[in-house]
Design an enzyme around this catalytic site. Structure first.
Site, PDB file in Angstrom:
ATOM      1  N   LYS A 199      -3.032  -1.927   2.045  1.00 21.70           N
ATOM      2  CA  LYS A 199      -2.335  -2.940   1.256  1.00 21.70           C
ATOM      3  C   LYS A 199      -1.146  -3.489   2.049  1.00 21.70           C
ATOM      4  O   LYS A 199      -0.974  -4.688   2.176  1.00 21.70           O
ATOM      5  CB  LYS A 199      -1.882  -2.295  -0.053  1.00 21.70           C
ATOM      6  CG  LYS A 199      -1.175  -3.218  -0.994  1.00 21.70           C
ATOM      7  CD  LYS A 199      -0.894  -2.484  -2.293  1.00 21.70           C
ATOM      8  CE  LYS A 199       0.336  -3.031  -2.969  1.00 21.70           C
ATOM      9  NZ  LYS A 199       0.696  -2.296  -4.173  1.00 21.70           N
ATOM     10  N   GLY A 256      -1.863   0.918  -5.077  1.00 13.89           N
ATOM     11  CA  GLY A 256      -2.884   1.470  -4.180  1.00 13.89           C
ATOM     12  C   GLY A 256      -3.902   2.326  -4.921  1.00 13.89           C
ATOM     13  O   GLY A 256      -5.117   2.146  -4.788  1.00 13.89           O
ATOM     14  N   ARG A 257      -3.416   3.264  -5.737  1.00 12.77           N
ATOM     15  CA  ARG A 257      -4.333   4.185  -6.431  1.00 12.77           C
ATOM     16  C   ARG A 257      -5.099   3.504  -7.565  1.00 12.77           C
ATOM     17  O   ARG A 257      -6.012   4.093  -8.134  1.00 12.77           O
ATOM     18  CB  ARG A 257      -3.553   5.401  -6.935  1.00 12.77           C
ATOM     19  CG  ARG A 257      -2.375   5.069  -7.831  1.00 12.77           C
ATOM     20  CD  ARG A 257      -1.494   6.292  -8.023  1.00 12.77           C
ATOM     21  NE  ARG A 257      -0.264   6.005  -8.761  1.00 12.77           N
ATOM     22  CZ  ARG A 257       0.845   5.529  -8.231  1.00 12.77           C
ATOM     23  NH1 ARG A 257       0.894   5.231  -6.946  1.00 12.77           N
ATOM     24  NH2 ARG A 257       1.922   5.328  -8.976  1.00 12.77           N
ATOM     25  N   GLU A 343       0.220  11.109  -8.752  1.00 13.49           N
ATOM     26  CA  GLU A 343       1.133  10.144  -8.151  1.00 13.49           C
ATOM     27  C   GLU A 343       1.736   9.240  -9.237  1.00 13.49           C
ATOM     28  O   GLU A 343       2.838   8.732  -9.098  1.00 13.49           O
ATOM     29  CB  GLU A 343       0.407   9.303  -7.094  1.00 13.49           C
ATOM     30  CG  GLU A 343       1.350   8.768  -6.045  1.00 13.49           C
ATOM     31  CD  GLU A 343       0.660   8.242  -4.789  1.00 13.49           C
ATOM     32  OE1 GLU A 343       1.276   8.291  -3.721  1.00 13.49           O
ATOM     33  OE2 GLU A 343      -0.480   7.762  -4.880  1.00 13.49           O
ATOM     34  N   HIS A 374     -19.512  29.136 -10.056  1.00 11.59           N
ATOM     35  CA  HIS A 374     -19.729  30.239  -9.114  1.00 11.59           C
ATOM     36  C   HIS A 374     -18.527  30.410  -8.200  1.00 11.59           C
ATOM     37  O   HIS A 374     -18.612  31.066  -7.169  1.00 11.59           O
ATOM     38  CB  HIS A 374     -20.986  29.963  -8.287  1.00 11.59           C
ATOM     39  CG  HIS A 374     -22.210  29.831  -9.143  1.00 11.59           C
ATOM     40  ND1 HIS A 374     -23.069  30.869  -9.379  1.00 11.59           N
ATOM     41  CD2 HIS A 374     -22.670  28.781  -9.870  1.00 11.59           C
ATOM     42  CE1 HIS A 374     -24.035  30.464 -10.192  1.00 11.59           C
ATOM     43  NE2 HIS A 374     -23.811  29.202 -10.518  1.00 11.59           N
ATOM     44  N   LYS A 489       7.770  11.015   4.784  1.00 16.01           N
ATOM     45  CA  LYS A 489       7.356   9.999   5.764  1.00 16.01           C
ATOM     46  C   LYS A 489       8.513   9.680   6.712  1.00 16.01           C
ATOM     47  O   LYS A 489       8.326   9.554   7.912  1.00 16.01           O
ATOM     48  CB  LYS A 489       6.991   8.706   5.025  1.00 16.01           C
ATOM     49  CG  LYS A 489       5.551   8.578   4.638  1.00 16.01           C
ATOM     50  CD  LYS A 489       5.276   7.109   4.302  1.00 16.01           C
ATOM     51  CE  LYS A 489       4.317   6.972   3.160  1.00 16.01           C
ATOM     52  NZ  LYS A 489       4.241   5.628   2.609  1.00 16.01           N
TER      53      LYS A 489
HETATM   54  C1  G6Q Z   1      -1.094   4.671  -3.943  1.00 14.76           C
HETATM   55  C2  G6Q Z   1      -0.119   4.922  -2.938  1.00 14.76           C
HETATM   56  C3  G6Q Z   1      -0.655   5.392  -1.601  1.00 14.76           C
HETATM   57  C4  G6Q Z   1      -1.208   4.269  -0.725  1.00 14.76           C
HETATM   58  C5  G6Q Z   1      -1.349   4.785   0.701  1.00 14.76           C
HETATM   59  C6  G6Q Z   1      -1.926   3.757   1.633  1.00 14.76           C
HETATM   60  O1  G6Q Z   1      -0.844   4.228  -5.041  1.00 14.76           O
HETATM   61  O2  G6Q Z   1       0.708   3.835  -2.826  1.00 14.76           O
HETATM   62  O3  G6Q Z   1      -1.620   6.399  -1.714  1.00 14.76           O
HETATM   63  O4  G6Q Z   1      -2.414   3.799  -1.226  1.00 14.76           O
HETATM   64  O5  G6Q Z   1      -0.119   5.222   1.173  1.00 14.76           O
HETATM   65  O6  G6Q Z   1      -1.142   2.615   1.644  1.00 14.76           O
HETATM   66  P1  G6Q Z   1      -1.664   1.284   2.299  1.00 14.76           P
HETATM   67  O7  G6Q Z   1      -2.850   0.807   1.538  1.00 14.76           O
HETATM   68  O8  G6Q Z   1      -0.522   0.321   2.252  1.00 14.76           O
HETATM   69  O9  G6Q Z   1      -2.052   1.626   3.715  1.00 14.76           O
END
Ligand code: G6Q
Length: 515
Positions: A199, A256-257, A343, A374, A489
């Protein structure tokens, strides 16, 4: 008003002093505590609730205006924010990525978002035609991490049986060099399409893996631009037609999620399974979006599931939740829901920035049954910690090719095991041998579909997205940011700089000295 001070919260606390005894599970109870919508039944007789608890839970939803907030979300209100503090300050419109079917949401923000998303879907359709005509690519590598990986992988794998047998998909998420080697060993780059999904276009793992694969393409005498496609926000470093044969877009109003139904998940699913399968998947998600708007009743399945989760988390005090699909196709689904939930709702302040004085999201984990039986089910039955379970099951197998052995089919054996686990966990067993005693009263519920079709998968995804959003609305937290991942990070970036300066393995002491 804060969750702790709501009238319904106080009432539910009282009711939680004597939760229902699941040893009294009966056919009448199973009939009473069930709801259905959108092709799914939610069977929740094995939750420790009574009718009074159920009514109080819906009062909680009403008092916290959960339903109204869902409507605001789907209409494109700015809800991803913390009042009075710098925050993302955005709309949350993943529902717009599939809002082009019946009765689209009418609000200028959501209409605009849905029309942008629809245009990308049309672009994907033509791109797929072009790729199919070329008939060149046999493999696809999706580079991306977090939301750009877990959802696409889980849903691609769930639909894999509907896919083309001559097309193979690989995911490259981790920055671990061994993963790159492993993927490269399995593909012929001259026949490989590479999706770079980020993203922001700036994520360390993804930029590194993109550069490595680009370099390998070049060294194999191939033109990377012919093989690579990007998916990112307009204007991101990946939004560059000189470097990519196609650039698809997402926007900052898709978390993202929550991006699986955007181009982040669309390209891989459409390439591997065909555009029509992807379209059905979108339709299913959209149908469940509408269910989430249906008001404060048990037919609103995501709201009902959210309330059952809150009962277990805040009133019965269970810190963990297992998601157990009795469907091998959903093998990576718990990992996706783990990110989606943890998250989103692993938060310690409310939307005004105040520390919360109640529990928020539980620890989510899971694996498919029956394999899980199992493995860790011992602890679920007899361990000292009670872990509520959300089972997922389907009446029929995905491709309806079943096998009969000893007078029952494999699908029947699968379902029999699912029901047996729910009953055993709920009712337990007494025995003279203490080691063979089962205390019972271990809560669970089941979301049961007819068959895991593309439509049903889309609906299941949206069911979880909205369950999680409803919980966030009721707790009054912001489920749509992820500040908690930033600190690590930042420190990693500094340690990488130390590697560059010192050229050898930097000890933690070296980092701490520079602080
Ligand atoms: C999801 C988060 C996180 C994100 C990743 C990848 O909601 O924001 O998991 O998707 O850090 O980010 P990019 O898509 O920007 O590479």
């Amino acid at each position: 008003m804060s969750f702790s001070n709501l009238k319904a919260t106080k009432h539910l606390k009282k009711l939680a002093e004597s939760p229902f005894n699941l040893k009294e599970l009966s056919p009448e109870r199973i009939a009473k505590f069930s709801a259905h919508n959108c092709g799914y039944k939610l069977l929740y007789a094995a939750e420790r609730i009574t009718e009074e608890v159920e009514i109080a839970l819906f009062e909680l939803a009403n008092e916290s205006r959960a339903h109204e907030k869902m409507l605001q979300m789907q209409q494109g209100a700015i809800i991803n924010k913390i009042e009075g503090y710098p925050s993302e300050n955005r709309e949350v419109l993943h529902t717009a990525t599939r809002d082009f079917f019946e009765n689209p949401i009418k609000n200028s923000n959501s209409i605009k978002a849905a029309s942008l998303a629809h245009a990308e879907v049309e672009k994907l359709k033509s791109f797929m035609k072009e790729i199919d005509q070329e008939n060149r690519f046999k493999c696809l590598i999706q580079i991306g991490i977090g939301g750009s990986y877990l959802g696409p992988q889980a849903h691609y794998e769930a639909l894999q049986l509907f896919g083309r047998k001559d097309r193979n998909v690989f995911f490259l998420a981790n920055i671990d060099p061994d993963e790159v080697v492993s993927v490269l060993q399995q593909v012929d780059l001259s026949e490989t399409l590479v999706l770079v999904v980020s993203k922001t276009g700036t994520t360390l793992e993804t930029s590194t893996n993109e550069a490595l694969i680009r370099d390998h393409l070049q060294r194999s005498g191939l033109n990377p631009q012919e093989h690579m496609v990007s998916i990112s926000m307009p204007g991101s470093p990946l939004d560059n037609p000189k470097q990519f044969r196609a650039c698809f877009h997402i926007w900052d109003w898709i978390g993202g999620r929550y991006s699986t139904t955007s181009m982040v998940g669309a390209v891989v699913i459409a390439w591997a399974c065909g555009f029509d399968i992807f379209w059905e998947f979108l339709k299913g998600a959209n149908a469940m979006d509408k269910v989430a708007l249906q008001g404060s009743s048990k037919e609103n399945l995501p709201l009902l599931a959210a309330l059952l989760g809150i009962w277990n988390r805040n009133f019965l005090g269970h810190a963990s939740l297992a998601i157990i699909p009795y469907s091998q196709a959903l093998r990576r689904f718990p990992a996706h829901i783990q990110q989606l939930d943890m998250e989103s709702n692993g938060k310690h302040v409310d939307q005004r920035g105040n520390l919360v004085d109640f529990e928020t999201g539980p620890i989510i984990w899971g694996e498919p049954g029956t394999s899980a039986q199992h493995s860790f089910f011992q602890l679920l039955h007899q361990g000292s910690t009670i872990v509520p379970i959300e089972f997922i099951g389907f009446a029929n197998s995905q491709v309806q090719q079943d096998f009969v052995f000893k007078n029952s089919s494999s699908q029947q054996k699968l379902l029999a095991n699912l029901f047996a686990q729910m009953i055993a966990l709920a009712t337990g067993q007494s025995s003279d041998n203490p080691n063979q005693q089962f205390s019972g009263n271990r809560p669970s519920h089941l979301i049961l579909g007819e068959k895991l079709s593309p439509f049903a998968l889309g609906a299941l995804l949206a069911f979880y997205e909205h369950k999680i959003a409803f919980q966030g609305f009721i707790w009054g937290i912001n489920s749509f940011d992820q500040e908690g991942v930033q600190l690590g990070k930042k420190i990693a970036d500094k340690i990488i700089q130390l590697f560059q300066k010192q050229g050898h393995y930097p000890l933690a002491e070296a980092y701490l000295k520079e602080l």
